[in-house]
Design an enzyme around this catalytic site. Structure first.
Site, PDB file in Angstrom:
ATOM      1  N   LYS A  75      25.883  48.602 -34.730  1.00 17.03           N
ATOM      2  CA  LYS A  75      26.282  49.947 -35.184  1.00 17.03           C
ATOM      3  C   LYS A  75      27.486  50.443 -34.406  1.00 17.03           C
ATOM      4  O   LYS A  75      27.775  49.994 -33.294  1.00 17.03           O
ATOM      5  CB  LYS A  75      25.129  50.946 -35.040  1.00 17.03           C
ATOM      6  CG  LYS A  75      24.583  51.135 -33.610  1.00 17.03           C
ATOM      7  CD  LYS A  75      25.315  52.144 -32.755  1.00 17.03           C
ATOM      8  CE  LYS A  75      24.735  52.263 -31.357  1.00 17.03           C
ATOM      9  NZ  LYS A  75      25.613  52.945 -30.408  1.00 17.03           N
ATOM     10  N   VAL A 121      26.980  41.911 -25.854  1.00 15.70           N
ATOM     11  CA  VAL A 121      25.838  42.307 -25.011  1.00 15.70           C
ATOM     12  C   VAL A 121      26.265  43.503 -24.146  1.00 15.70           C
ATOM     13  O   VAL A 121      27.357  43.498 -23.571  1.00 15.70           O
ATOM     14  CB  VAL A 121      25.411  41.115 -24.127  1.00 15.70           C
ATOM     15  CG1 VAL A 121      24.296  41.523 -23.170  1.00 15.70           C
ATOM     16  CG2 VAL A 121      24.970  39.945 -25.001  1.00 15.70           C
ATOM     17  N   ASP A 159      17.815  53.387 -30.607  1.00 16.63           N
ATOM     18  CA  ASP A 159      18.650  52.878 -31.701  1.00 16.63           C
ATOM     19  C   ASP A 159      17.921  51.898 -32.619  1.00 16.63           C
ATOM     20  O   ASP A 159      18.494  51.448 -33.611  1.00 16.63           O
ATOM     21  CB  ASP A 159      19.882  52.154 -31.131  1.00 16.63           C
ATOM     22  CG  ASP A 159      20.822  53.098 -30.402  1.00 16.63           C
ATOM     23  OD1 ASP A 159      20.792  54.311 -30.686  1.00 16.63           O
ATOM     24  OD2 ASP A 159      21.593  52.610 -29.548  1.00 16.63           O
TER      25      ASP A 159
HETATM   26  O1  C5P Z   1      16.370  54.519 -25.901  1.00 16.69           O
HETATM   27  P1  C5P Z   1      17.136  53.565 -25.077  1.00 16.69           P
HETATM   28  O2  C5P Z   1      16.259  52.563 -24.379  1.00 16.69           O
HETATM   29  O3  C5P Z   1      18.269  52.912 -25.786  1.00 16.69           O
HETATM   30  O4  C5P Z   1      17.793  54.424 -23.922  1.00 16.69           O
HETATM   31  C1  C5P Z   1      18.316  53.858 -22.767  1.00 16.69           C
HETATM   32  C2  C5P Z   1      18.658  54.967 -21.802  1.00 16.69           C
HETATM   33  O5  C5P Z   1      19.781  55.706 -22.294  1.00 16.69           O
HETATM   34  C3  C5P Z   1      17.575  56.002 -21.585  1.00 16.69           C
HETATM   35  O6  C5P Z   1      16.673  55.595 -20.588  1.00 16.69           O
HETATM   36  C4  C5P Z   1      18.366  57.229 -21.167  1.00 16.69           C
HETATM   37  O7  C5P Z   1      18.767  57.122 -19.824  1.00 16.69           O
HETATM   38  C5  C5P Z   1      19.622  57.088 -22.010  1.00 16.69           C
HETATM   39  N1  C5P Z   1      19.527  57.844 -23.275  1.00 16.69           N
HETATM   40  C6  C5P Z   1      19.588  59.217 -23.234  1.00 16.69           C
HETATM   41  N2  C5P Z   1      19.470  59.947 -24.388  1.00 16.69           N
HETATM   42  C7  C5P Z   1      19.331  59.325 -25.586  1.00 16.69           C
HETATM   43  C8  C5P Z   1      19.282  57.909 -25.659  1.00 16.69           C
HETATM   44  C9  C5P Z   1      19.386  57.199 -24.469  1.00 16.69           C
HETATM   45  O8  C5P Z   1      19.723  59.810 -22.155  1.00 16.69           O
HETATM   46  N3  C5P Z   1      19.236  60.054 -26.688  1.00 16.69           N
END
Ligand code: C5P
Length: 313
Positions: free
Chosen positions: A17, A106, A147
């Protein structure tokens, strides 16, 4: 369910994406940020093959020059976590071996790991004949990463909440992209934390500023120039602070004839929007001697979400 010997594997494909808009709200109590984002799925893909096996396992292969050395092959791997979560929730006691073929950079801000999870969910759901349905898989996916639901749905969608609550957006035609990869990965939590640091403690939120409406109108009209003018990413300054070379990449992309340039997600991949497929190839040709051909990928969007590709013998 008994382990069935010599049962063929199932391959599923999920898209990368790019965020056309990434509006970041204040830090929430759960450590996430409320987002208003517009995702577009693009034609760089991850293919995940799930094959019945005696024990859980995973192998990863880079396609088209993708460096996979940073991908964990243990319990941290998002595809493996996805398969095991689905098995646990569905009461399946049949380990699988996953083979992941990665085309998406990555730690590049293009949700490659989330696409792996989305493809693993779809492949295992088909292999185990669970018929969970898209909404059920998306609910599981949201537990794995913000995501992942979008990787399942694909196309173009507004994401709210952590990015996991999706509403499709009407789009016309195809949009043509050049992605400039970076040699180093950026950690998503670090980029969000740098964004908070730059904003300072008194910051309360971006407010309604018409950015979403501008992106939606450009998509509805199928107008790449309007979309280029509307691209924005609240994480860009933070990503550029952590990886200062991104500012040069954005400038080089614009100078090479891109209509617009934006950091993809939390970076460090830079997304360049072009007028047409031919224009995208031209932008890539101009950039090749500047950044190196190996760092360039052309792709188009919207691409469809995760789906079963084929049964392998
Ligand atoms: O959800 P995901 O594992 O991709 O998120 C990784 C990190 O990115 C989270 O632990 C957080 O620190 C940050 N994040 C965030 N707000 C979001 C998505 C991700 O702060 N909406």
């Amino acid at each position: 369910m008994p382990v069935s010997e010599n049962r063929p594997g199932v391959t599923a494909r999920a898209p990368a994406k790019v965020n056309l808009l990434l509006q970041v709200g204040p830090l929430r109590d759960d450590g996430f940020h409320d987002l208003v984002t517009v995702f577009q799925a693009v034609s760089l893909h991850e293919d995940v093959t799930a094959t019945p096996a005696d024990t859980w396992g995973i192998t990863v292969e880079g396609a088209g020059g993708t460096d996979v050395s940073g991908v964990p092959l243990d319990g941290r791997n998002l595809a493996l976590r996805a398969a095991r979560l689905l098995a646990e929730r569905a009461g399946v006691e049949e380990p699988v071996h996953l083979h992941v073929r990665k085309e998406v950079p990555v730690a590049g801000g293009m949700a490659g790991g989330s696409a792996d999870a989305a493809a693993a969910l779809v492949a295992c759901d088909a292999l185990w004949q669970l018929r969970t349905g898209l909404d059920g898989l998306a609910a599981l996916g949201a537990d794995l990463g913000s995501d992942v639901p979008f990787g399942l749905h694909g196309r173009t969608a507004v994401g709210t909440g952590r990015g996991e609550q999706l509403v499709p957006v009407l789009t016309r035609g195809a949009f043509h992209w050049v992605f400039v990869l970076d040699d180093t990965g950026l950690s998503t939590p670090r980029v969000f934390a740098e964004c908070d640091r730059q904003r300072g403690p008194g910051w309360t939120g971006p407010g309604a500023d018409g950015r979403l409406e501008a992106v939606e109108a450009a998509l509805r009209d199928g107008d790449p120039r309007a979309l280029a003018a509307a691209l924005s990413n609240d994480l860009a300054d933070a990503a550029c602070a952590l990886a200062p070379q991104l500012t040069r990449t954005l400038d080089a992309g614009r100078a090479a004839g891109a209509l617009g340039a934006v950091v993809s997600g939390s970076g460090p991949t830079v997304a360049l929007l072009a007028e047409s497929a031919t224009a995208a190839r031209d932008v890539a040709a101009v950039l090749a001697p500047v950044v190196g051909e190996g760092r360039l990928r052309t792709a188009s969007g919207p691409a469809v979400g995760a789906r079963v590709l084929e049964a392998v013998a």
